[in-house]
Design an enzyme around this catalytic site. Structure first.
Site, PDB file in Angstrom:
ATOM      1  N   ASP A   1      18.244 -25.242  24.640  1.00  0.00           N
ATOM      2  CA  ASP A   1      18.392 -24.113  25.552  1.00  0.00           C
ATOM      3  C   ASP A   1      17.222 -24.027  26.519  1.00  0.00           C
ATOM      4  O   ASP A   1      17.408 -23.680  27.682  1.00  0.00           O
ATOM      5  CB  ASP A   1      18.525 -22.801  24.764  1.00  0.00           C
ATOM      6  CG  ASP A   1      19.970 -22.553  24.343  1.00  0.00           C
ATOM      7  OD1 ASP A   1      20.871 -23.085  25.024  1.00  0.00           O
ATOM      8  OD2 ASP A   1      20.201 -21.842  23.354  1.00  0.00           O
TER       9      ASP A   1
ATOM     10  N   ARG B   1      17.519 -19.076  10.289  1.00  0.00           N
ATOM     11  CA  ARG B   1      17.657 -18.480  11.620  1.00  0.00           C
ATOM     12  C   ARG B   1      18.728 -17.395  11.568  1.00  0.00           C
ATOM     13  O   ARG B   1      19.830 -17.637  11.064  1.00  0.00           O
ATOM     14  CB  ARG B   1      18.053 -19.534  12.649  1.00  0.00           C
ATOM     15  CG  ARG B   1      18.203 -18.926  14.056  1.00  0.00           C
ATOM     16  CD  ARG B   1      18.435 -19.961  15.112  1.00  0.00           C
ATOM     17  NE  ARG B   1      19.767 -20.549  14.999  1.00  0.00           N
ATOM     18  CZ  ARG B   1      20.192 -21.556  15.755  1.00  0.00           C
ATOM     19  NH1 ARG B   1      19.390 -22.100  16.638  1.00  0.00           N
ATOM     20  NH2 ARG B   1      21.401 -22.044  15.603  1.00  0.00           N
TER      21      ARG B   1
ATOM     22  N   CYS C   1      12.566 -27.525  16.922  1.00  0.00           N
ATOM     23  CA  CYS C   1      13.786 -27.793  16.168  1.00  0.00           C
ATOM     24  C   CYS C   1      14.950 -28.198  17.064  1.00  0.00           C
ATOM     25  O   CYS C   1      16.076 -28.292  16.625  1.00  0.00           O
ATOM     26  CB  CYS C   1      14.160 -26.591  15.309  1.00  0.00           C
ATOM     27  SG  CYS C   1      14.462 -25.097  16.246  1.00  0.00           S
TER      28      CYS C   1
ATOM     29  N   GLU D   1      13.094 -20.382  23.513  1.00  0.00           N
ATOM     30  CA  GLU D   1      14.220 -21.081  24.152  1.00  0.00           C
ATOM     31  C   GLU D   1      14.389 -20.627  25.587  1.00  0.00           C
ATOM     32  O   GLU D   1      15.071 -21.270  26.377  1.00  0.00           O
ATOM     33  CB  GLU D   1      15.528 -20.755  23.418  1.00  0.00           C
ATOM     34  CG  GLU D   1      15.518 -21.110  21.964  1.00  0.00           C
ATOM     35  CD  GLU D   1      16.773 -20.619  21.271  1.00  0.00           C
ATOM     36  OE1 GLU D   1      17.751 -21.368  21.257  1.00  0.00           O
ATOM     37  OE2 GLU D   1      16.775 -19.488  20.754  1.00  0.00           O
TER      38      GLU D   1
ATOM     39  N   HIS E   1      36.718 -26.408  14.329  1.00  0.00           N
ATOM     40  CA  HIS E   1      36.859 -26.421  12.878  1.00  0.00           C
ATOM     41  C   HIS E   1      37.132 -27.836  12.355  1.00  0.00           C
ATOM     42  O   HIS E   1      36.544 -28.296  11.388  1.00  0.00           O
ATOM     43  CB  HIS E   1      38.026 -25.500  12.539  1.00  0.00           C
ATOM     44  CG  HIS E   1      38.029 -25.057  11.126  1.00  0.00           C
ATOM     45  ND1 HIS E   1      38.453 -23.823  10.742  1.00  0.00           N
ATOM     46  CD2 HIS E   1      37.649 -25.686  10.007  1.00  0.00           C
ATOM     47  CE1 HIS E   1      38.321 -23.721   9.448  1.00  0.00           C
ATOM     48  NE2 HIS E   1      37.843 -24.825   8.980  1.00  0.00           N
TER      49      HIS E   1
END
Lengths: 89, 575
Positions: B459, B336, B506, B435, B194
């Site tokens: 990935d 996505r 991407c 991926e 965060h």
């Protein structure tokens, strides 16, 4: 002393937000409110105690309440569970 | 001089003096108190609780109004924990029964709590131990009368400083903006924590997860923070300092040169059109996309909406967030669907941690497993399609069966929306991310059912080479130029071309200008990347000639060895 079984039906279980609502509700009553799960007990006025029950959706809990306004406390807390703590599902 | 490595955030370089923000390492005294002193001790403890309460309210009032709403709820949770009987009542009992000092009583209960949370299976609940630690530390500081060292407490001393801290709470990070801090370094934390996410939006370099930072750095030492490489240099000598100053100048000089390309269209020397899109996550990323003239969004990550909160956002909240992005972007956006791991926030009932999360219940698998999570997102995305051109992208497809389930679910959701009288684009394109090697190898089958394919290289490389990028011991094997990886990329591009559907990339490889010519030679025409890389890639596109590249790249594809391939890819630059 009053007792009743409640089931956690909201999808997310007693995570931070639901626990916060429960604590705030419980704080309004002048009685001891306990949540019991398999021998483990938590004070409904303790956010950490509630979270430590790790009660996810489907968990069965026993509410044990004792104090001057125990009836109305029981009523409103059962309501909170049944209304999924105001969550969508 | 010493240099250390962690996870870098932001791309810039900062050079400045260190400010050590110390919080946790205080010695907790232990002593007995006389019977007549016991109630004084209790009063002292309750006084510290009250003081902490006041300080938290003070911090709450200083949170900038434009800070994310989570920062406020963070403080609210602290306030509730402070009132918790386990923190505020039990130590009082211990003081009375054991006749010990308040600090010791508090510390014992705090450690018990931390241990209980630490045993939890649920990752989200386990993290609560850090909150217990932080709140305890605040109370201890008040008991011992040691000044708090939060950002608010040391305001005025932080201008142009590099903050060094064991960890930073989001409550600290949101205030950086008010104090002109130039960089920060923490012992703990990861690039998607965060704190890191908030910091990224401030546009300053940072290095997180740099274990030992607080041990090695001394107050007021000169520090170089390199956000791109995730490196810090402590007490650099003049030579090194000169190098970094030069790099800092070079970075800003290059930025200036590239900015002159901003209005050029990405067209190769021989006149082929290339499309350069942005990857975005937060609404502020849209500003960057406009700043560098992205032609649209090739990857809008929706995970951010779901992270750092106990429950998923409602359909309406998602609809509002997606609409905002469409409205701000004004050009096509590829959304996505949720790409979370087997994650805590969305499944309170899961009791066992997965042994291998990368191969577990994640991305589209998780979504199919949890229709209650997926359907509201599909509804929100479909409804957004009425507002502007969008595409739906499904992450991590690996089997046609699974893909068919998703497509069925999209059709059912459309039917539901029609029934509810909601408007949406009936022809909204649906694509899949390639991926998993299985999807690349059978890309032709996938291409027949989908409107576009998008290659997610991060990935794809990890799964093809069977290496965990996060694992320090094997990540040297992570190699985008491995012949197997290049073949899978080529298979996917060829399958899309034959099926007459667009193929996008991407992953990080798309934004790495070293690979632009190679990818163009392989037939890729649509690149989606972090906006800060757009101009560098555009420069390569402008220098490329597709009359020569495919032949040269064909030679590269015949080469079995990554090192030779690397040299050949470098040689493409001279064409």
């Amino acid at each position: 002393m009053v007792k009743q079984n409640v089931r956690v039906i909201n999808k997310l279980g007693l995570h931070a937000r639901a626990a916060t609502k429960l604590v705030n509700e419980a704080a309004g009553y002048d009685c001891e409110i306990l949540l019991c799960r398999d021998g483990q007990q938590a004070d409904a006025k303790s956010i950490m105690g509630i979270m430590m029950l790790a009660a996810s959706q489907g968990t069965e809990l026993e509410l044990v309440i004792s104090g001057t306004d125990e009836r109305s406390a029981l009523h409103s807390i059962v309501d909170l569970f049944e209304n999924r703590f105001g969550e969508d599902e | 001089m010493l240099s250390l490595h962690g996870a870098g955030i932001g791309k810039g370089i900062a050079i400045g003096r260190a400010y050590i923000l110390k919080r946790s390492d205080i010695d907790i005294p232990q002593y007995s108190v006389q019977d007549i002193e016991v109630e004084n001790e209790v009063t002292r403890f309750l006084g510290a609780i009250n003081a902490t309460h006041g300080q938290l309210l003070e911090i709450e009032s200083h949170i900038p109004s434009d800070a994310p709403p989570e920062s406020k709820s963070f403080i609210e949770a602290y306030l509730l924990m402070l009132k918790d009987p386990l923190i505020s009542d039990q130590p009082v009992e211990t003081i009375r029964t054991e006749k010990c000092n308040a600090e010791w009583a508090l510390q014992r209960h705090s450690e018990l709590l931390v241990a209980r949370f630490d045993e939890m299976q649920d990752e989200y609940l386990r993290e609560k131990k850090n909150d217990v630690r932080q709140i305890t530390s605040r109370i201890q500081h008040n008991l011992l009368d040691i000044p708090q060292q939060g950002i608010t407490e040391v305001a005025g001393q932080l201008e142009d400083k590099v903050i060094i801290s064991h960890e930073l709470s989001p409550a600290d990070t949101v205030q950086f903006k008010n104090h002109n801090i130039i960089a920060f370094v923490t012992d703990l934390g990861g690039p998607i924590s965060h704190t890191a996410i908030l910091a990224r939006s401030l546009n300053i370099p940072a290095v997180v997860g740099l274990h030992g930072a607080t041990r090695y750095v001394q107050h007021d030492e000169t520090i170089v923070v390199d956000g791109k490489r995730g490196t810090i240099v402590i007490n650099p000598d003049e030579g090194v300092l000169d190098k970094y100053r030069a790099r800092k100048r070079f970075v800003s000089q290059r930025k200036k040169e590239l900015s002159e390309l901003k209005d050029n269209l990405p067209v190769t020397k021989d006149g082929a059109d290339v499309t350069l899109l942005a990857n975005v996550e937060l609404p502020e990323d849209i500003q960057a996309a406009h700043q560098w003239n992205a032609q649209g969004v090739g990857l809008y990550r929706t995970e951010y909406l779901f992270m750092n909160r106990p429950e998923p956002p409602s359909e309406q909240e998602q609809y509002a967030a997606y609409s905002e992005v469409i409205r701000l972007m004004r050009s096509p956006v590829t959304i996505r669907t949720l790409d979370l791991g087997a994650d805590k926030q969305v499944d309170g009932g899961r009791s066992e941690a997965p042994t291998n999360p990368a191969l577990g219940l994640r991305a589209v698998r998780l979504c199919l497993h949890e229709p209650g999570l997926f359907r509201p997102q599909l509804r929100a995305i479909l409804r957004t399609s009425a507002l502007g051109p969008i595409q739906i992208m499904i992450p991590m497809v690996s089997s046609l069966n699974e893909l068919d389930q998703v497509l069925d679910m999209i059709e059912e959701t459309k039917e539901e929306l029609r029934h509810d009288g909601e408007v949406f684009d009936e022809k909204v394109p649906v694509g899949g991310m390639v991926e998993v090697p299985a999807a690349a190898i059978a890309a032709d089958f996938f291409a027949h059912r989908l409107d576009f394919l998008s290659i997610g290289t991060n990935d794809l490389i990890q799964y093809t080479l069977a290496i965990d990028r996060i694992d320090d011991a094997v990540n040297y094997l992570y190699d985008p130029l491995h012949p197997s990886v290049l073949r899978l990329i080529k298979l996917t591009i060829d399958a899309g071309t034959r099926a007459g559907i667009p193929v996008t990339m991407c992953g990080e490889m798309a934004g790495d200008a070293r690979y632009t010519k190679l990818l163009l030679g392989l037939g890729l025409r649509i690149f989606s990347m972090d906006s800060t890389s757009l101009l560098e890639v555009k420069k390569k596109v402008l220098e490329s000639d597709l009359r020569i590249l495919p032949g040269k790249v064909e030679e590269i594809m015949q080469c079995p060895d990554s090192n030779t391939i690397r040299d050949m890819v470098v040689a493409l630059e001279d064409l």
